[in-house]
Write a protein that holds these residues in place. Sequence first.
Motif, PDB file in Angstrom:
ATOM      1  N   ALA A 264       0.975  -1.238  -0.007  1.00  0.00           N
ATOM      2  CA  ALA A 264      -0.118  -0.066  -0.139  1.00  0.00           C
ATOM      3  C   ALA A 264       0.991   1.268  -0.018  1.00  0.00           C
ATOM      4  O   ALA A 264       0.356   2.325  -0.396  1.00  0.00           O
ATOM      5  CB  ALA A 264      -1.144  -0.066   1.215  1.00  0.00           C
ATOM      6  N   ILE A 265       1.925   1.165   0.249  1.00  0.00           N
ATOM      7  CA  ILE A 265       3.089   2.553   0.645  1.00  0.00           C
ATOM      8  C   ILE A 265       3.348   2.962  -0.825  1.00  0.00           C
ATOM      9  O   ILE A 265       3.208   4.000  -1.163  1.00  0.00           O
ATOM     10  CB  ILE A 265       4.255   2.072   1.345  1.00  0.00           C
ATOM     11  N   GLY A 266       3.344   1.868  -1.800  1.00  0.00           N
ATOM     12  CA  GLY A 266       3.736   2.479  -3.148  1.00  0.00           C
ATOM     13  C   GLY A 266       4.890   2.350  -3.524  1.00  0.00           C
ATOM     14  O   GLY A 266       5.911   2.327  -2.586  1.00  0.00           O
ATOM     15  N   ASP A 267       5.197   2.730  -4.749  1.00  0.00           N
ATOM     16  CA  ASP A 267       6.685   2.758  -5.263  1.00  0.00           C
ATOM     17  C   ASP A 267       7.475   3.979  -4.778  1.00  0.00           C
ATOM     18  O   ASP A 267       6.809   4.858  -4.087  1.00  0.00           O
ATOM     19  CB  ASP A 267       6.857   2.722  -6.809  1.00  0.00           C
ATOM     20  N   ILE A 268       8.655   3.472  -4.565  1.00  0.00           N
ATOM     21  CA  ILE A 268       9.759   4.747  -4.166  1.00  0.00           C
ATOM     22  C   ILE A 268       9.293   6.093  -4.882  1.00  0.00           C
ATOM     23  O   ILE A 268       9.067   6.010  -6.146  1.00  0.00           O
ATOM     24  CB  ILE A 268      11.087   4.425  -4.125  1.00  0.00           C
ATOM     25  N   GLU A 269       9.816   7.014  -4.327  1.00  0.00           N
ATOM     26  CA  GLU A 269       9.509   8.197  -4.884  1.00  0.00           C
ATOM     27  C   GLU A 269      10.517   8.480  -6.150  1.00  0.00           C
ATOM     28  O   GLU A 269      11.646   8.117  -6.115  1.00  0.00           O
ATOM     29  CB  GLU A 269       9.939   9.659  -4.078  1.00  0.00           C
ATOM     30  N   PRO A 270      10.153   9.420  -7.041  1.00  0.00           N
ATOM     31  CA  PRO A 270      11.196   9.565  -8.318  1.00  0.00           C
ATOM     32  C   PRO A 270      12.105  10.329  -7.958  1.00  0.00           C
ATOM     33  O   PRO A 270      12.436  11.026  -6.914  1.00  0.00           O
ATOM     34  CB  PRO A 270      10.116  10.183  -9.366  1.00  0.00           C
TER      35      PRO A 270
END
Length: 376
Positions: free
Chosen positions: A369-375
């Motif tokens: 649920a956290i989602g992918d790392i920041e760009p």
Amino acid sequence: MSERFSFELKATDGVARTGVISTPRGAICTPAFMPVGTAGTVKAMMPESVRETGADILLGNTYHLMLRPGADRIERLGGLHRFMNWPRPILTDSGGFQVMSLAGLRKLTEHGVTFKSHIDGSKHELTPERSMEVQRLLGSDIVMCFDECPALPATEAAVAESMRLSMRWAARSKDAFGDRPGHALFGIMQGGVTRDLREESAEALREIGFDGYAIGGLAVGEGQAAMFGVLDYATGFLPEDRPRYLMGVGKPDDIVGAVKRGVDMMDCVLPSRSGRTGQVFTRRGVVNIKNARHADDPRPLDELCGCPACRNYSRAYLHHVFRSHEIISSMLLTWHNLHYFQEIMAGMRDAIAEGRFAAWEEEFHATRAIGDIEPV
């Protein structure tokens, strides 16, 4: 190594189970995910690479292999294990699903199905007896009964009629399979999303008697909630001392939900097919490597992953080779996906054995649920 097929339940945590299937060609730790080697290969992977991901067993496809290169040819060349250089266990499906979904101009009768090949239009027939013969020629360790997979949506009456035909075919499959020490035959429960039909199907299969039992007719578009609704009761209709195989599943959260509901084995083309189309599964959710945000990213797909794609290559490189249609893209992304799926299975096996499956599941969902790392 065992000379016969057997299943030993090692531990349970709630309804989730972990155990070991023993076969003459090696042990299969459950819950197990089976990569799909449709035509004698897991696409973009060497067999030894598939093994390195943690796979104990592969799935082969009766329909595709009987059409090309032909089951008789594979037998003459030493059987499917030797032909594709995979010395460990192989499960073959019966061909029923592909006949219904791929073949042209098919005709279904009580006897079986006649159809035209999707490759060259040649005419073929698959019956329970012929399916057993083809799977014997291939030499697979786990053989699936020949069944009918009705196209959905369908009326309850049509699903019931199809299920009862499949149960008659299951009895014929068992008779045709005969006595083959070291090889196993699995029956397939049908019945759509109707509890009474599922129970009737399970009772028919138990009466015939099989080495393992599959749950068919799910993951065909009914949605996850409906699938889990069926699994909430369907596994309980099957014998506790035999493996339970959910066919054609699935996404990581489908797999975890199925294991939570008592499933021991699963297969799906998703990790390999997605790898070839640039879709990557990570502990923090799905990454589309084709997206421009990865073009300058020096970081790995998943810094905690030990697969070659994550150990040795950046997101920027993986983005580049995918956009350039380089073959290494399919190789690396498929390897990563298969590695991740096997990591999920190993994590669940350990958690069930240690009685902490609920905590493991909660962390699995929370991390995704956290989602992918920041760009960058």
